[in-house]
Design a protein around this motif. Structure first.
Motif, PDB file in Angstrom:
ATOM      1  N   SER A  83      -1.484  16.082  41.646  1.00  0.00           N
ATOM      2  CA  SER A  83      -2.584  16.344  42.674  1.00  0.00           C
ATOM      3  C   SER A  83      -2.105  17.123  43.645  1.00  0.00           C
ATOM      4  CB  SER A  83      -2.742  14.841  43.404  1.00  0.00           C
ATOM      5  OG  SER A  83      -3.079  13.910  42.529  1.00  0.00           O
ATOM      6  N   PHE A  84      -3.130  17.777  44.239  1.00  0.00           N
ATOM      7  CA  PHE A  84      -2.915  18.624  45.583  1.00  0.00           C
ATOM      8  C   PHE A  84      -3.756  17.921  46.702  1.00  0.00           C
ATOM      9  CE2 PHE A  84      -2.844  21.704  41.768  1.00  0.00           C
ATOM     10  CZ  PHE A  84      -1.756  22.128  42.117  1.00  0.00           C
ATOM     11  N   GLY A  85      -3.160  17.503  47.501  1.00  0.00           N
ATOM     12  CA  GLY A  85      -3.876  16.754  48.619  1.00  0.00           C
ATOM     13  C   GLY A  85      -4.476  15.612  47.854  1.00  0.00           C
ATOM     14  N   GLY A  86      -5.956  15.384  48.065  1.00  0.00           N
ATOM     15  CA  GLY A  86      -6.647  14.506  47.461  1.00  0.00           C
ATOM     16  C   GLY A  86      -7.096  14.948  46.221  1.00  0.00           C
ATOM     17  N   ILE A  87      -6.840  16.022  45.658  1.00  0.00           N
ATOM     18  CA  ILE A  87      -7.407  16.614  44.503  1.00  0.00           C
ATOM     19  C   ILE A  87      -6.736  16.208  43.141  1.00  0.00           C
ATOM     20  CG2 ILE A  87      -8.418  18.574  43.224  1.00  0.00           C
ATOM     21  CD1 ILE A  87      -8.723  19.941  45.860  1.00  0.00           C
ATOM     22  N   ARG A  88      -7.238  15.377  42.287  1.00  0.00           N
ATOM     23  CA  ARG A  88      -6.195  14.936  41.104  1.00  0.00           C
ATOM     24  C   ARG A  88      -6.562  16.190  40.054  1.00  0.00           C
ATOM     25  NH1 ARG A  88      -7.026   8.819  40.433  1.00  0.00           N
ATOM     26  NH2 ARG A  88      -5.723   7.792  41.811  1.00  0.00           N
ATOM     27  N   ALA A  89      -5.701  17.065  40.217  1.00  0.00           N
ATOM     28  CA  ALA A  89      -5.820  18.209  39.325  1.00  0.00           C
ATOM     29  C   ALA A  89      -5.693  17.926  37.840  1.00  0.00           C
ATOM     30  CB  ALA A  89      -5.049  19.349  39.618  1.00  0.00           C
ATOM     31  N   VAL A  90      -4.585  17.101  37.621  1.00  0.00           N
ATOM     32  CA  VAL A  90      -4.069  16.770  36.238  1.00  0.00           C
ATOM     33  C   VAL A  90      -3.756  15.305  36.160  1.00  0.00           C
ATOM     34  CG1 VAL A  90      -2.705  17.130  34.217  1.00  0.00           C
ATOM     35  CG2 VAL A  90      -3.363  19.241  35.537  1.00  0.00           C
ATOM     36  N   GLY A 140     -11.616  24.038  28.687  1.00  0.00           N
ATOM     37  CA  GLY A 140     -12.391  23.142  29.661  1.00  0.00           C
ATOM     38  C   GLY A 140     -12.925  23.951  30.864  1.00  0.00           C
ATOM     39  N   PRO A 141     -13.854  23.116  31.474  1.00  0.00           N
ATOM     40  CA  PRO A 141     -14.657  23.897  32.442  1.00  0.00           C
ATOM     41  C   PRO A 141     -13.815  24.435  33.551  1.00  0.00           C
ATOM     42  CG  PRO A 141     -15.631  21.688  31.863  1.00  0.00           C
ATOM     43  CD  PRO A 141     -14.349  21.861  31.280  1.00  0.00           C
ATOM     44  N   ASN A 142     -14.464  25.328  34.479  1.00  0.00           N
ATOM     45  CA  ASN A 142     -13.579  25.533  35.626  1.00  0.00           C
ATOM     46  C   ASN A 142     -12.951  24.393  36.408  1.00  0.00           C
ATOM     47  OD1 ASN A 142     -12.663  28.011  36.795  1.00  0.00           O
ATOM     48  ND2 ASN A 142     -15.052  28.957  37.109  1.00  0.00           N
ATOM     49  N   GLY A 143     -11.909  24.177  36.709  1.00  0.00           N
ATOM     50  CA  GLY A 143     -11.406  23.501  37.797  1.00  0.00           C
ATOM     51  C   GLY A 143     -10.924  22.314  37.104  1.00  0.00           C
ATOM     52  N   SER A 144     -11.114  22.219  35.650  1.00  0.00           N
ATOM     53  CA  SER A 144     -10.653  21.114  35.030  1.00  0.00           C
ATOM     54  C   SER A 144      -9.105  20.791  34.816  1.00  0.00           C
ATOM     55  CB  SER A 144     -11.232  21.075  33.427  1.00  0.00           C
ATOM     56  OG  SER A 144     -10.611  22.195  32.853  1.00  0.00           O
ATOM     57  N   GLY A 145      -8.350  21.695  35.441  1.00  0.00           N
ATOM     58  CA  GLY A 145      -6.930  21.467  35.387  1.00  0.00           C
ATOM     59  C   GLY A 145      -5.961  22.269  34.348  1.00  0.00           C
ATOM     60  N   LYS A 146      -6.581  23.297  33.557  1.00  0.00           N
ATOM     61  CA  LYS A 146      -6.068  24.050  32.618  1.00  0.00           C
ATOM     62  C   LYS A 146      -4.783  24.719  33.482  1.00  0.00           C
ATOM     63  CE  LYS A 146      -9.620  26.547  31.641  1.00  0.00           C
ATOM     64  NZ  LYS A 146     -10.602  25.853  32.670  1.00  0.00           N
ATOM     65  N   SER A 147      -4.727  25.589  34.377  1.00  0.00           N
ATOM     66  CA  SER A 147      -3.679  26.394  34.907  1.00  0.00           C
ATOM     67  C   SER A 147      -2.809  25.533  35.543  1.00  0.00           C
ATOM     68  CB  SER A 147      -4.272  27.310  36.007  1.00  0.00           C
ATOM     69  OG  SER A 147      -5.202  28.299  35.424  1.00  0.00           O
ATOM     70  N   THR A 148      -3.219  24.478  36.208  1.00  0.00           N
ATOM     71  CA  THR A 148      -2.121  23.335  36.822  1.00  0.00           C
ATOM     72  C   THR A 148      -1.352  22.941  35.610  1.00  0.00           C
ATOM     73  OG1 THR A 148      -3.660  22.912  38.372  1.00  0.00           O
ATOM     74  CG2 THR A 148      -1.798  21.408  38.262  1.00  0.00           C
ATOM     75  N   LEU A 149      -1.974  22.556  34.545  1.00  0.00           N
ATOM     76  CA  LEU A 149      -1.247  21.880  33.484  1.00  0.00           C
ATOM     77  C   LEU A 149      -0.178  23.015  33.068  1.00  0.00           C
ATOM     78  CD1 LEU A 149      -0.558  19.721  31.221  1.00  0.00           C
ATOM     79  CD2 LEU A 149      -2.447  20.509  29.918  1.00  0.00           C
TER      80      LEU A 149
HETATM   81  P1  ADP Z   1      -8.718  25.495  35.728  1.00  0.00           P
HETATM   82  O1  ADP Z   1      -7.469  26.447  35.463  1.00  0.00           O
HETATM   83  O2  ADP Z   1      -8.852  24.563  34.579  1.00  0.00           O
HETATM   84  O3  ADP Z   1      -9.769  26.241  36.124  1.00  0.00           O
HETATM   85  P2  ADP Z   1      -7.065  24.488  37.983  1.00  0.00           P
HETATM   86  O4  ADP Z   1      -5.801  23.943  37.222  1.00  0.00           O
HETATM   87  O5  ADP Z   1      -6.884  26.116  38.695  1.00  0.00           O
HETATM   88  O6  ADP Z   1      -8.062  24.456  36.895  1.00  0.00           O
HETATM   89  O7  ADP Z   1      -7.417  23.411  38.927  1.00  0.00           O
HETATM   90  C1  ADP Z   1      -7.586  22.241  39.042  1.00  0.00           C
HETATM   91  C2  ADP Z   1      -8.131  21.689  40.234  1.00  0.00           C
HETATM   92  O8  ADP Z   1      -6.903  21.867  41.355  1.00  0.00           O
HETATM   93  C3  ADP Z   1      -9.153  22.270  40.885  1.00  0.00           C
HETATM   94  O9  ADP Z   1      -9.861  21.348  41.794  1.00  0.00           O
HETATM   95  C4  ADP Z   1      -8.318  23.330  41.953  1.00  0.00           C
HETATM   96  O10 ADP Z   1      -9.310  23.772  43.053  1.00  0.00           O
HETATM   97  C5  ADP Z   1      -7.432  22.337  42.562  1.00  0.00           C
HETATM   98  N1  ADP Z   1      -6.068  23.320  42.679  1.00  0.00           N
HETATM   99  C6  ADP Z   1      -5.635  24.329  41.857  1.00  0.00           C
HETATM  100  N2  ADP Z   1      -4.354  24.643  42.439  1.00  0.00           N
HETATM  101  C7  ADP Z   1      -4.447  24.195  43.583  1.00  0.00           C
HETATM  102  C8  ADP Z   1      -3.499  24.544  45.036  1.00  0.00           C
HETATM  103  N3  ADP Z   1      -2.684  25.296  44.755  1.00  0.00           N
HETATM  104  N4  ADP Z   1      -3.736  23.804  46.090  1.00  0.00           N
HETATM  105  C9  ADP Z   1      -5.113  23.185  46.000  1.00  0.00           C
HETATM  106  N5  ADP Z   1      -5.676  22.782  45.139  1.00  0.00           N
HETATM  107  C10 ADP Z   1      -5.456  23.406  43.995  1.00  0.00           C
END
Ligand code: ADP
Ligand code: MG
Length: 249
Positions: free
Chosen positions: A16-23, A40-49
């Protein structure tokens, strides 16, 4: 490739990033030599994974085993030394260095510190760089500043850099964005060549669905930080939930 041994096995990956559950609790496996598409759609957590798997991002929870070793608590550099290479969603090259010098910078992934990078590379390293630049079809650009390359050539150069340490797994994050159609075909070709010749496994994150379907052995779909589907391109193409998530129907 269905019966290959496991190369990467990740369980319960959570970030999670703060309140955002990214993965949220994602299980993800890659077999030796497999090409896995991650969509997956934009913001679905791909880069975070990807960041969690390469250890560039600290996990909140989960476990990652790579090539039989628990790498959950290793740092990114140690994981790289263990055989994982990656590129990032935003191009990361050194624009004021030549193509050749950039390729040699790929040594950092073998654990060569920046200070040692100022010394000349050994013969094996220079040969590896020359072979990769040749393989990816741009030996004529070897002395060009990397900053003068086209978007697609920069992506190929990043792949060269990632390949310097002879990784067993390479992760590409949106490598086709900003790349012209001809170079997208080249990129596809070189991924396949590296996959066949060096048995490198790939995780390919893409918006370009055509690219994914033409290259992936298996496709994993994320939605809202969760695993929505995991199957062959054929299965994914006909998966109702995937169609709904993408089309928002
Ligand atoms: P994708 O690559 O699928 O577009 P991301 O993994 O980039 O998705 O993002 C997943 C969610 O986590 C989104 O809501 C994004 O805004 C949030 N997020 C990603 N990286 C950060 C970060 N460093 N700080 C805060 N929120 C983040
Ligand atoms: Mg992303």
């Amino acid at each position: 490739k269905g019966n290959q041994p496991s190369l990467l096995s990740a369980q319960g990956i959570t970030k999670s990033f703060g309140g955002i559950r990214a993965v949220q609790g994602v299980n993800f496996d890659v077999a030796v030599g497999e090409i896995v598409g991650l969509v997956g759609p934009n913001g679905s957590g791909k880069s975070t994974l990807l960041g969690c798997l390469s250890r560039d991002i600290l996990l909140d929870a989960g476990r990652i085993v790579f090539d039989g070793t628990d790498v959950t608590r290793l740092r990114a550099m140690q994981v790289a030394r263990n055989g994982i290479g990656r590129t990032f969603q935003n191009v990361r090259i050194f624009p004021e260095l030549s193509v050749w010098e950039n390729a040699l910078m790929g040594r950092q992934w073998k654990g060569v510190g920046l200070r040692d990078m100022l010394r000349p590379a050994d013969i094996a390293t220079r040969q590896r760089a020359a072979d990769l630049i040749e393989l990816m079809g741009f030996p004529q650009l070897i002395h060009e500043y990397a900053g003068n390359l086209s978007g697609g050539q920069m992506r190929l150069l990043e792949l060269v850099m990632a390949m310097m340490s002879r990784p067993r797994l390479v992760m590409l994050d949106e490598a086709t964005s900003g790349v012209n159609p001809t170079l997208i075909e080249s990129l596809k070709h070189y991924v396949k060549v590296l996959n066949q010749e060096e048995r490198v496994a790939f995780i390919v994150v893409e918006h370009n669905i055509g690219f994914i379907f033409s290259i992936a052995d298996r496709i994993v779909v994320l939605n809202d930080g969760r695993l929505l589907a995991d199957g062959s391109p054929e299965q994914i193409q006909h998966n109702e939930e995937v169609i709904v998530a993408y089309l928002g129907a």
